[in-house]
Design a protein around this motif. Structure first.
Motif, PDB file in Angstrom:
ATOM      1  N   GLY A 135      51.118  23.736  43.468  1.00 45.68           N
ATOM      2  CA  GLY A 135      49.823  23.581  42.814  1.00 45.68           C
ATOM      3  C   GLY A 135      49.686  24.436  41.574  1.00 45.68           C
ATOM      4  O   GLY A 135      50.643  25.050  41.093  1.00 45.68           O
ATOM      5  N   ASP A 136      48.484  24.481  41.051  1.00 43.22           N
ATOM      6  CA  ASP A 136      48.227  25.164  39.785  1.00 43.22           C
ATOM      7  C   ASP A 136      47.970  26.650  39.998  1.00 43.22           C
ATOM      8  O   ASP A 136      46.851  27.141  39.840  1.00 43.22           O
ATOM      9  N   SER A 137      49.012  27.377  40.389  1.00 42.48           N
ATOM     10  CA  SER A 137      48.903  28.823  40.552  1.00 42.48           C
ATOM     11  C   SER A 137      48.735  29.485  39.187  1.00 42.48           C
ATOM     12  O   SER A 137      49.247  29.000  38.177  1.00 42.48           O
ATOM     13  N   ILE A 138      48.028  30.601  39.176  1.00 44.94           N
ATOM     14  CA  ILE A 138      47.702  31.274  37.926  1.00 44.94           C
ATOM     15  C   ILE A 138      48.408  32.628  37.879  1.00 44.94           C
ATOM     16  O   ILE A 138      48.259  33.443  38.796  1.00 44.94           O
ATOM     17  N   TYR A 139      49.168  32.878  36.805  1.00 43.10           N
ATOM     18  CA  TYR A 139      49.833  34.173  36.664  1.00 43.10           C
ATOM     19  C   TYR A 139      48.837  35.232  36.207  1.00 43.10           C
ATOM     20  O   TYR A 139      47.982  34.991  35.361  1.00 43.10           O
ATOM     21  N   THR A 140      48.955  36.424  36.771  1.00 43.40           N
ATOM     22  CA  THR A 140      48.165  37.569  36.337  1.00 43.40           C
ATOM     23  C   THR A 140      48.936  38.844  36.647  1.00 43.40           C
ATOM     24  O   THR A 140      49.739  38.869  37.590  1.00 43.40           O
ATOM     25  N   ASP A 141      48.692  39.892  35.864  1.00 45.08           N
ATOM     26  CA  ASP A 141      49.277  41.191  36.224  1.00 45.08           C
ATOM     27  C   ASP A 141      48.295  42.011  37.061  1.00 45.08           C
ATOM     28  O   ASP A 141      48.556  43.172  37.372  1.00 45.08           O
ATOM     29  N   PHE A 142      47.175  41.402  37.411  1.00 43.02           N
ATOM     30  CA  PHE A 142      46.124  41.988  38.254  1.00 43.02           C
ATOM     31  C   PHE A 142      45.411  43.173  37.600  1.00 43.02           C
ATOM     32  O   PHE A 142      44.690  43.909  38.259  1.00 43.02           O
ATOM     33  N   THR A 143      45.581  43.331  36.282  1.00 42.10           N
ATOM     34  CA  THR A 143      44.790  44.326  35.557  1.00 42.10           C
ATOM     35  C   THR A 143      43.376  43.777  35.382  1.00 42.10           C
ATOM     36  O   THR A 143      43.188  42.644  34.946  1.00 42.10           O
ATOM     37  N   ASN A 144      42.376  44.576  35.739  1.00 42.56           N
ATOM     38  CA  ASN A 144      40.971  44.146  35.641  1.00 42.56           C
ATOM     39  C   ASN A 144      40.733  42.823  36.376  1.00 42.56           C
ATOM     40  O   ASN A 144      40.044  41.931  35.873  1.00 42.56           O
ATOM     41  N   PHE A 145      41.309  42.703  37.552  1.00 35.87           N
ATOM     42  CA  PHE A 145      41.151  41.489  38.357  1.00 35.87           C
ATOM     43  C   PHE A 145      39.762  41.502  38.985  1.00 35.87           C
ATOM     44  O   PHE A 145      39.428  42.392  39.769  1.00 35.87           O
ATOM     45  N   ASN A 146      38.941  40.523  38.642  1.00 32.73           N
ATOM     46  CA  ASN A 146      37.545  40.525  39.068  1.00 32.73           C
ATOM     47  C   ASN A 146      37.195  39.284  39.886  1.00 32.73           C
ATOM     48  O   ASN A 146      36.347  38.483  39.495  1.00 32.73           O
ATOM     49  N   HIS A 147      37.879  39.141  41.023  1.00 37.51           N
ATOM     50  CA  HIS A 147      37.623  37.996  41.882  1.00 37.51           C
ATOM     51  C   HIS A 147      37.574  38.453  43.338  1.00 37.51           C
ATOM     52  O   HIS A 147      38.275  39.385  43.731  1.00 37.51           O
ATOM     53  N   GLU A 148      36.760  37.778  44.128  1.00 37.62           N
ATOM     54  CA  GLU A 148      36.780  37.991  45.563  1.00 37.62           C
ATOM     55  C   GLU A 148      38.002  37.309  46.147  1.00 37.62           C
ATOM     56  O   GLU A 148      38.339  36.199  45.757  1.00 37.62           O
ATOM     57  N   ALA A 149      38.681  37.950  47.082  1.00 37.45           N
ATOM     58  CA  ALA A 149      39.916  37.415  47.663  1.00 37.45           C
ATOM     59  C   ALA A 149      39.684  36.953  49.089  1.00 37.45           C
ATOM     60  O   ALA A 149      39.103  37.678  49.907  1.00 37.45           O
ATOM     61  N   LEU A 150      40.152  35.755  49.395  1.00 36.69           N
ATOM     62  CA  LEU A 150      40.154  35.280  50.774  1.00 36.69           C
ATOM     63  C   LEU A 150      41.315  35.889  51.543  1.00 36.69           C
ATOM     64  O   LEU A 150      41.187  36.274  52.698  1.00 36.69           O
ATOM     65  N   LYS A 151      42.460  35.936  50.876  1.00 32.40           N
ATOM     66  CA  LYS A 151      43.686  36.439  51.503  1.00 32.40           C
ATOM     67  C   LYS A 151      44.524  37.102  50.427  1.00 32.40           C
ATOM     68  O   LYS A 151      44.578  36.628  49.288  1.00 32.40           O
ATOM     69  N   ILE A 152      45.177  38.207  50.781  1.00 32.71           N
ATOM     70  CA  ILE A 152      46.091  38.896  49.872  1.00 32.71           C
ATOM     71  C   ILE A 152      47.441  39.010  50.567  1.00 32.71           C
ATOM     72  O   ILE A 152      47.516  39.384  51.733  1.00 32.71           O
ATOM     73  N   CYS A 153      48.509  38.663  49.852  1.00 32.01           N
ATOM     74  CA  CYS A 153      49.864  38.810  50.394  1.00 32.01           C
ATOM     75  C   CYS A 153      50.662  39.759  49.511  1.00 32.01           C
ATOM     76  O   CYS A 153      50.518  39.764  48.286  1.00 32.01           O
ATOM     77  N   VAL A 154      51.508  40.545  50.154  1.00 33.21           N
ATOM     78  CA  VAL A 154      52.350  41.507  49.444  1.00 33.21           C
ATOM     79  C   VAL A 154      53.776  41.379  49.957  1.00 33.21           C
ATOM     80  O   VAL A 154      54.000  41.291  51.172  1.00 33.21           O
ATOM     81  N   GLU A 155      54.739  41.348  49.039  1.00 29.96           N
ATOM     82  CA  GLU A 155      56.152  41.355  49.442  1.00 29.96           C
ATOM     83  C   GLU A 155      56.604  42.806  49.558  1.00 29.96           C
ATOM     84  O   GLU A 155      56.535  43.564  48.580  1.00 29.96           O
ATOM     85  N   ILE A 156      57.079  43.179  50.750  1.00 31.89           N
ATOM     86  CA  ILE A 156      57.458  44.575  51.003  1.00 31.89           C
ATOM     87  C   ILE A 156      58.812  44.602  51.716  1.00 31.89           C
ATOM     88  O   ILE A 156      58.872  44.563  52.958  1.00 31.89           O
TER      89      ILE A 156
END
Length: 264
Positions: A135-156
Protein backbone atom coordinates in the motif's frame (compact mmCIF):
# COMPACT_ATOMS: atom_id res chain seq x y z
CA UNK A 1 -10.50 -32.18 19.75
CA UNK A 2 -12.95 -29.60 18.46
CA UNK A 3 -14.96 -27.75 21.08
CA UNK A 4 -18.22 -27.26 19.19
CA UNK A 5 -20.15 -28.95 16.42
CA UNK A 6 -19.67 -27.38 13.01
CA UNK A 7 -23.42 -26.68 12.74
CA UNK A 8 -22.97 -23.89 15.28
CA UNK A 9 -19.85 -22.45 13.69
CA UNK A 10 -21.07 -20.71 10.59
CA UNK A 11 -21.54 -17.11 11.66
CA UNK A 12 -18.03 -15.66 11.45
CA UNK A 13 -14.93 -16.90 9.63
CA UNK A 14 -11.92 -14.93 10.85
CA UNK A 15 -8.59 -14.92 9.00
CA UNK A 16 -5.13 -13.63 9.72
CA UNK A 17 -3.47 -12.44 6.49
CA UNK A 18 0.29 -13.04 6.32
CA UNK A 19 1.18 -16.71 6.60
CA UNK A 20 -2.50 -17.65 6.71
CA UNK A 21 -4.87 -16.39 4.03
CA UNK A 22 -2.00 -15.14 1.85
CA UNK A 23 0.67 -17.21 0.19
CA UNK A 24 4.33 -16.44 0.82
CA UNK A 25 4.44 -14.09 -2.17
CA UNK A 26 1.69 -12.04 -0.47
CA UNK A 27 -1.01 -13.00 -2.96
CA UNK A 28 -4.48 -14.39 -2.44
CA UNK A 29 -4.90 -17.48 -4.60
CA UNK A 30 -7.91 -17.69 -6.88
CA UNK A 31 -8.92 -20.98 -5.26
CA UNK A 32 -8.93 -19.50 -1.76
CA UNK A 33 -10.82 -16.44 -2.98
CA UNK A 34 -13.51 -18.60 -4.58
CA UNK A 35 -13.95 -20.80 -1.51
CA UNK A 36 -14.17 -17.83 0.87
CA UNK A 37 -16.68 -16.20 -1.51
CA UNK A 38 -18.83 -19.35 -1.42
CA UNK A 39 -18.86 -19.26 2.37
CA UNK A 40 -19.97 -15.63 2.24
CA UNK A 41 -22.77 -16.54 -0.19
CA UNK A 42 -23.94 -19.17 2.30
CA UNK A 43 -24.38 -16.60 5.04
CA UNK A 44 -21.01 -16.56 6.82
CA UNK A 45 -19.65 -13.21 7.92
CA UNK A 46 -16.08 -12.81 6.68
CA UNK A 47 -13.50 -11.20 8.92
CA UNK A 48 -9.86 -10.19 8.64
CA UNK A 49 -7.80 -10.04 11.83
CA UNK A 50 -4.30 -8.79 11.09
CA UNK A 51 -1.36 -6.96 12.58
CA UNK A 52 -1.18 -4.95 9.36
CA UNK A 53 -2.66 -1.48 9.25
CA UNK A 54 -5.79 -0.98 7.19
CA UNK A 55 -3.71 0.91 4.62
CA UNK A 56 -1.39 -2.09 4.26
CA UNK A 57 -4.17 -4.48 3.31
CA UNK A 58 -6.34 -2.35 1.00
CA UNK A 59 -5.64 -4.62 -1.98
CA UNK A 60 -7.11 -7.63 -0.18
CA UNK A 61 -9.99 -5.65 1.29
CA UNK A 62 -11.06 -4.66 -2.22
CA UNK A 63 -10.93 -8.30 -3.29
CA UNK A 64 -12.60 -9.94 -0.29
CA UNK A 65 -14.92 -7.15 0.87
CA UNK A 66 -14.92 -8.50 4.46
CA UNK A 67 -17.72 -7.67 6.86
CA UNK A 68 -15.28 -7.34 9.75
CA UNK A 69 -11.82 -5.79 9.86
CA UNK A 70 -9.55 -6.02 12.89
CA UNK A 71 -6.33 -4.21 12.01
CA UNK A 72 -3.15 -2.96 13.70
CA UNK A 73 -3.20 -5.96 16.02
CA UNK A 74 -6.62 -5.07 17.41
CA UNK A 75 -6.19 -1.31 17.82
CA UNK A 76 -8.80 -0.57 15.13
CA UNK A 77 -12.03 -2.55 14.74
CA UNK A 78 -14.55 -1.98 11.96
CA UNK A 79 -17.82 -3.65 10.96
CA UNK A 80 -19.05 -2.93 7.44
CA UNK A 81 -16.80 0.13 7.33
CA UNK A 82 -17.99 1.58 10.64
CA UNK A 83 -15.39 2.01 13.38
CA UNK A 84 -16.62 0.40 16.59
CA UNK A 85 -13.35 0.49 18.57
CA UNK A 86 -10.16 2.51 18.33
CA UNK A 87 -7.28 2.67 20.78
CA UNK A 88 -4.34 4.93 20.03
CA UNK A 89 -1.30 6.55 21.61
CA UNK A 90 -1.59 10.33 21.93
CA UNK A 91 0.81 12.50 19.94
CA UNK A 92 2.98 13.02 23.02
CA UNK A 93 2.93 9.30 23.89
CA UNK A 94 3.94 8.45 20.32
CA UNK A 95 6.82 10.92 20.39
CA UNK A 96 7.99 9.61 23.75
CA UNK A 97 7.92 6.02 22.55
CA UNK A 98 9.95 6.79 19.41
CA UNK A 99 12.53 8.80 21.39
CA UNK A 100 12.85 6.02 23.98
CA UNK A 101 13.14 3.30 21.33
CA UNK A 102 15.97 5.20 19.65
CA UNK A 103 17.74 5.76 22.94
CA UNK A 104 17.55 2.08 23.92
CA UNK A 105 17.82 0.38 20.51
CA UNK A 106 19.99 2.89 18.62
CA UNK A 107 19.28 6.04 16.61
CA UNK A 108 19.21 4.05 13.37
CA UNK A 109 16.63 1.48 14.46
CA UNK A 110 13.85 0.90 11.98
CA UNK A 111 10.37 1.91 13.11
CA UNK A 112 6.88 1.76 11.64
CA UNK A 113 3.78 3.57 12.87
CA UNK A 114 0.16 2.84 12.00
CA UNK A 115 -2.33 5.68 12.18
CA UNK A 116 -6.01 5.58 11.26
CA UNK A 117 -5.25 7.00 7.81
CA UNK A 118 -1.69 5.94 6.98
CA UNK A 119 1.35 3.72 7.59
CA UNK A 120 4.68 5.48 8.26
CA UNK A 121 8.17 3.97 8.05
CA UNK A 122 11.87 4.84 8.10
CA UNK A 123 13.17 1.63 6.50
CA UNK A 124 16.55 1.72 4.81
CA UNK A 125 14.97 -0.18 1.91
CA UNK A 126 11.62 0.95 0.54
CA UNK A 127 9.12 -1.72 1.70
CA UNK A 128 7.08 -1.26 -1.48
CA UNK A 129 10.07 -2.51 -3.48
CA UNK A 130 10.02 -5.71 -1.41
CA UNK A 131 6.25 -6.17 -1.20
CA UNK A 132 4.03 -4.63 -3.86
CA UNK A 133 0.89 -5.24 -1.75
CA UNK A 134 2.06 -3.01 1.08
CA UNK A 135 0.00 0.00 0.00
CA UNK A 136 0.83 3.68 0.09
CA UNK A 137 3.28 3.71 2.99
CA UNK A 138 4.78 7.08 3.81
CA UNK A 139 8.50 7.59 4.48
CA UNK A 140 9.47 9.76 7.45
CA UNK A 141 12.51 10.19 9.67
CA UNK A 142 10.04 10.71 12.56
CA UNK A 143 11.40 14.19 13.30
CA UNK A 144 8.52 16.32 14.62
CA UNK A 145 6.12 13.42 14.08
CA UNK A 146 2.70 14.73 15.09
CA UNK A 147 0.28 11.84 14.74
CA UNK A 148 -1.57 9.54 17.09
CA UNK A 149 -0.37 5.94 16.66
CA UNK A 150 -2.54 2.84 16.71
CA UNK A 151 0.46 0.53 16.67
CA UNK A 152 4.24 1.04 16.71
CA UNK A 153 6.73 -1.60 15.54
CA UNK A 154 10.47 -1.59 16.11
CA UNK A 155 13.12 -3.86 14.59
CA UNK A 156 15.49 -4.93 17.37
CA UNK A 157 18.08 -7.58 16.40
CA UNK A 158 19.71 -7.41 19.84
CA UNK A 159 17.62 -9.52 22.29
CA UNK A 160 18.93 -7.62 25.32
CA UNK A 161 17.86 -4.29 23.87
CA UNK A 162 14.52 -5.76 22.89
CA UNK A 163 13.94 -6.98 26.44
CA UNK A 164 15.01 -3.60 27.83
CA UNK A 165 12.49 -1.77 25.63
CA UNK A 166 9.71 -4.21 26.50
CA UNK A 167 10.52 -3.86 30.20
CA UNK A 168 10.56 -0.06 29.94
CA UNK A 169 7.07 -0.13 28.43
CA UNK A 170 5.82 -3.06 30.48
CA UNK A 171 2.38 -1.47 30.73
CA UNK A 172 1.93 -1.81 26.95
CA UNK A 173 0.95 -4.91 25.01
CA UNK A 174 4.07 -6.10 23.18
CA UNK A 175 4.60 -9.07 20.88
CA UNK A 176 7.43 -10.36 18.75
CA UNK A 177 6.79 -11.58 15.21
CA UNK A 178 8.28 -15.00 14.48
CA UNK A 179 9.63 -14.17 11.01
CA UNK A 180 12.20 -11.57 12.07
CA UNK A 181 13.34 -9.21 14.81
CA UNK A 182 10.27 -7.00 14.79
CA UNK A 183 8.26 -6.21 17.92
CA UNK A 184 4.83 -4.60 17.94
CA UNK A 185 3.54 -2.33 20.69
CA UNK A 186 -0.06 -1.30 21.29
CA UNK A 187 -1.88 0.25 24.21
CA UNK A 188 -2.34 -1.93 27.27
CA UNK A 189 -4.66 -4.87 26.68
CA UNK A 190 -5.09 -4.17 22.97
CA UNK A 191 -5.06 -7.57 21.27
CA UNK A 192 -6.89 -9.43 18.55
CA UNK A 193 -8.93 -11.32 21.13
CA UNK A 194 -10.16 -8.13 22.83
CA UNK A 195 -11.18 -6.86 19.40
CA UNK A 196 -13.09 -10.09 18.74
CA UNK A 197 -15.06 -9.66 21.95
CA UNK A 198 -16.05 -6.16 20.81
CA UNK A 199 -17.22 -7.60 17.48
CA UNK A 200 -19.27 -10.27 19.23
CA UNK A 201 -20.98 -7.70 21.43
CA UNK A 202 -21.77 -5.46 18.46
CA UNK A 203 -23.09 -8.34 16.32
CA UNK A 204 -24.76 -10.23 19.19
CA UNK A 205 -22.72 -13.33 18.36
CA UNK A 206 -21.01 -15.69 20.79
CA UNK A 207 -17.31 -16.48 20.39
CA UNK A 208 -18.32 -20.13 20.05
CA UNK A 209 -19.76 -19.24 16.65
CA UNK A 210 -16.40 -18.17 15.20
CA UNK A 211 -13.84 -20.21 13.28
CA UNK A 212 -10.45 -18.45 13.37
CA UNK A 213 -7.30 -19.17 11.36
CA UNK A 214 -3.74 -18.11 12.23
CA UNK A 215 -0.06 -18.95 12.24
CA UNK A 216 1.95 -16.69 14.58
CA UNK A 217 2.32 -15.59 18.20
CA UNK A 218 -0.24 -12.79 17.84
CA UNK A 219 -2.85 -15.38 16.80
CA UNK A 220 -2.58 -17.62 19.85
CA UNK A 221 -5.10 -15.73 21.99
CA UNK A 222 -7.48 -15.47 19.05
CA UNK A 223 -7.41 -19.20 18.32
CA UNK A 224 -7.84 -20.10 21.99
CA UNK A 225 -10.79 -17.72 22.37
CA UNK A 226 -12.86 -18.70 19.34
CA UNK A 227 -15.12 -21.74 18.99
CA UNK A 228 -12.63 -23.42 16.67
CA UNK A 229 -9.05 -22.25 16.27
CA UNK A 230 -7.32 -23.57 13.15
CA UNK A 231 -3.53 -23.48 12.84
CA UNK A 232 -1.91 -23.39 9.44
CA UNK A 233 0.49 -26.16 8.48
CA UNK A 234 3.25 -23.53 8.40
CA UNK A 235 2.32 -22.14 11.84
CA UNK A 236 4.85 -21.95 14.63
CA UNK A 237 4.65 -24.91 17.01
CA UNK A 238 3.18 -22.80 19.81
CA UNK A 239 0.14 -22.08 17.62
CA UNK A 240 -0.28 -25.71 16.60
CA UNK A 241 -0.09 -26.79 20.24
CA UNK A 242 -3.16 -24.75 21.26
CA UNK A 243 -5.20 -25.16 18.06
CA UNK A 244 -8.30 -27.35 17.74
CA UNK A 245 -7.25 -28.35 14.22
CA UNK A 246 -4.27 -28.03 11.90
CA UNK A 247 -4.83 -27.55 8.18
CA UNK A 248 -2.45 -27.45 5.21
CA UNK A 249 0.09 -24.66 4.85
CA UNK A 250 -0.66 -21.25 3.36
CA UNK A 251 1.27 -22.30 0.25
CA UNK A 252 -1.14 -25.23 -0.11
CA UNK A 253 -4.30 -23.12 0.34
CA UNK A 254 -4.84 -24.54 3.80
CA UNK A 255 -7.68 -22.14 4.62
CA UNK A 256 -9.62 -23.17 1.51
CA UNK A 257 -8.97 -26.86 2.17
CA UNK A 258 -10.43 -26.60 5.67
CA UNK A 259 -13.44 -24.56 4.56
CA UNK A 260 -14.26 -26.96 1.74
CA UNK A 261 -14.22 -29.91 4.13
CA UNK A 262 -16.00 -28.43 7.16
CA UNK A 263 -18.05 -25.42 6.04
CA UNK A 264 -19.03 -25.91 2.39
Amino acid sequence: MQKYTMEKLKKILLFDLDGTLLRNDKTLSQFTFEVVSKCKERGCLIGISTSRSEQNCLKFLKELKPNILISSGGALVQINGKIICKSSFSVSETKNFIETARRICGEECEITVDTVDAHYWNYKINPKEQNKTWGDSIYTDFTNFNHEALKICVEIPNPNRAQKLCDHFSELDSQRFSDGDWYKFTKSGITKEKAILAVCEECDIDVSEIVAFGDDYADIGMLKLCGIGVAMGNAIQEVKDIADAVTLSNEEDGVAAYLEKWII
